[in-house]
Scaffold this active site. Structure first.
Site, PDB file in Angstrom:
ATOM      1  N   ASN A   9       0.873  -1.180   0.000  1.00  9.58           N
ATOM      2  CA  ASN A   9       0.000   0.000   0.000  1.00  9.58           C
ATOM      3  C   ASN A   9       0.906   1.225   0.000  1.00  9.58           C
ATOM      4  OD1 ASN A   9      -1.786   2.054   0.431  1.00  9.58           O
ATOM      5  ND2 ASN A   9      -2.379   1.420   2.497  1.00  9.58           N
ATOM      6  N   LYS A  11       0.113   4.281  -0.355  1.00  8.04           N
ATOM      7  CA  LYS A  11      -0.506   5.492   0.214  1.00  8.04           C
ATOM      8  C   LYS A  11      -0.268   6.681  -0.731  1.00  8.04           C
ATOM      9  CE  LYS A  11      -0.127   3.321   4.683  1.00  8.04           C
ATOM     10  NZ  LYS A  11      -0.033   3.420   6.138  1.00  8.04           N
ATOM     11  N   HIS A  99      -9.494   1.308   5.073  1.00  8.52           N
ATOM     12  CA  HIS A  99      -8.189   1.492   5.727  1.00  8.52           C
ATOM     13  C   HIS A  99      -8.356   2.438   6.916  1.00  8.52           C
ATOM     14  CE1 HIS A  99      -4.053   2.680   6.458  1.00  8.52           C
ATOM     15  NE2 HIS A  99      -3.710   1.555   5.855  1.00  8.52           N
ATOM     16  N   GLU A 101      -6.712   4.840   7.910  1.00 12.09           N
ATOM     17  CA  GLU A 101      -6.519   6.264   7.592  1.00 12.09           C
ATOM     18  C   GLU A 101      -7.797   6.838   6.986  1.00 12.09           C
ATOM     19  OE1 GLU A 101      -2.842   5.696   5.433  1.00 12.09           O
ATOM     20  OE2 GLU A 101      -1.923   5.124   7.339  1.00 12.09           O
ATOM     21  N   GLU A 171      -5.088  -4.682  10.803  1.00 11.15           N
ATOM     22  CA  GLU A 171      -4.028  -3.678  10.969  1.00 11.15           C
ATOM     23  C   GLU A 171      -4.281  -2.878  12.239  1.00 11.15           C
ATOM     24  OE1 GLU A 171      -2.051  -2.451   7.026  1.00 11.15           O
ATOM     25  OE2 GLU A 171      -3.866  -1.254   7.197  1.00 11.15           O
ATOM     26  N   GLY A 177       2.881   2.538  10.651  1.00 13.54           N
ATOM     27  CA  GLY A 177       3.842   3.619  10.457  1.00 13.54           C
ATOM     28  C   GLY A 177       4.613   3.995  11.709  1.00 13.54           C
ATOM     29  N   SER A 216       3.722  -1.982  10.255  1.00 18.17           N
ATOM     30  CA  SER A 216       5.178  -2.037  10.418  1.00 18.17           C
ATOM     31  C   SER A 216       5.781  -3.399  10.062  1.00 18.17           C
ATOM     32  CB  SER A 216       5.589  -1.601  11.829  1.00 18.17           C
ATOM     33  OG  SER A 216       5.194  -0.260  12.075  1.00 18.17           O
TER      34      SER A 216
HETATM   35  P1  13P Z   1       3.230   0.512   7.592  1.00 18.37           P
HETATM   36  O1  13P Z   1       3.700  -0.782   7.019  1.00 18.37           O
HETATM   37  O2  13P Z   1       3.997   1.703   7.075  1.00 18.37           O
HETATM   38  O3  13P Z   1       3.134   0.456   9.077  1.00 18.37           O
HETATM   39  O4  13P Z   1       1.727   0.734   7.061  1.00 18.37           O
HETATM   40  C1  13P Z   1       0.814  -0.282   7.204  1.00 18.37           C
HETATM   41  C2  13P Z   1      -0.397   0.060   6.445  1.00 18.37           C
HETATM   42  O5  13P Z   1      -1.147   0.944   6.806  1.00 18.37           O
HETATM   43  C3  13P Z   1      -0.660  -0.683   5.206  1.00 18.37           C
HETATM   44  O6  13P Z   1      -1.951  -0.457   4.760  1.00 18.37           O
END
Ligand code: 13P
Length: 254
Positions: A9, A11, A99, A101, A171, A177, A216
């Site tokens: 992903n 982003k 997601h 976010e 997640e 992140g 992560s």
């Molecule tokens: P990270 O791997 O950067 O923690 O992000 C995970 C994520 O949100 C994947 O959709």
């Protein structure tokens, strides 16, 4: 029975030109046996999907394309939105829905997520339903309640046969992140819990659903996570942006 699936992903990162390079570099680092073992998906921004499609088709790459979001309407006066059909026509096979976010920053509710998941299926693509608790919810011992509700409401109204084809990504928000991965044991038991929630709604279709862990994931922790019986792959953010690192995640058993 369930093939491993590793999804990058990206982003809000990568222009269409950068995307072409990233897809090509990733493909050079993978071979036939990798693709036999693991399905590999990248989810660049909307603006790069067409370029990614072109390079994947021209070079006959086995990397598949995903989108990070869609609107659930078919068409109409929804300024700035993208329909499922629009991405399906770009050979997009997977769409991330719900997601954290999007839930946290853009106010997506379980109802909206369910509408998106249904619309993605209707357009012939595979939804990747994201679920996960915040740190506050974890600390107040409500992670199971939150994640259970997100799973059950996410797939509500979908025929069990269809549910069998979807992907759910657990997640935990506090692990995204932050460099703080859930321990393999915790991630594994939450993914087992996710599968049991699918079973409550859709019966034995739960055995076919692929459950991914995200938060992560990196080359150092991926093998321990993938060894868990109910973890069928990963949803990878930061570590998917560098093709070398992402290839190491994909080749986690080496
Ligand atoms: P990270 O791997 O950067 O923690 O992000 C995970 C994520 O949100 C994947 O959709």
């Amino acid at each position: 029975m369930r093939k491993y699936l590793i999804v990058g992903n990206w982003k809000m990162n990568a222009t269409h030109l950068e995307t072409i390079q990233m897809v090509q570099k990733l493909s050079y680092r993978l071979d036939v046996s990798d693709h036999q073992r693991v399905e590999v998906v990248v989810c660049p921004p909307f603006t790069a999907l067409r370029s990614a499609q072109t390079v994947i088709e021209a070079d006959h790459l086995q990397i598949m394309l995903g989108a990070q979001n869609v609107d659930w309407h078919e068409s109409g006066a929804f300024t700035g939105e993208i329909s499922p059909e629009m991405v399906a026509k770009l050979s997009v096979r997977f769409v991330i829905v719900g997601h954290s976010e999007r839930r946290g920053l853009f106010g997506e509710t379980d109802d909206v997520v369910n509408k998106k998941l249904t619309a993605v299926l209707a357009a012939g693509m595979t939804p990747i339903l994201c679920v996960g608790e915040t740190e506050l919810e974890r600390d107040s011992d409500t992670a199971g309640e939150i994640v259970g509700r997100q799973v059950r409401e996410g797939i509500a109204g979908v025929e069990p046969d269809t549910v069998a084809s979807i992907v759910v990504a657990y997640e935990p928000v506090w692990a995204i992140g932050t460099g703080r991965t859930a321990s393999a044991d915790d991630a594994g038991s939450m993914c087992t819990f996710v599968r049991e929630q699918v079973r409550e709604v859709s019966g034995d279709a739960a055995d076919a659903v692929r459950v991914l862990y995200g938060g992560s994931v990196n080359p150092g922790n991926v093998a321990g996570l993938m060894a868990k019986k109910d973890i069928d792959g990963g949803l990878v953010g930061g570590a998917s942006l560098d093709p070398d690192t992402f290839a190491s995640v994909i080749r986690y058993w080496m």
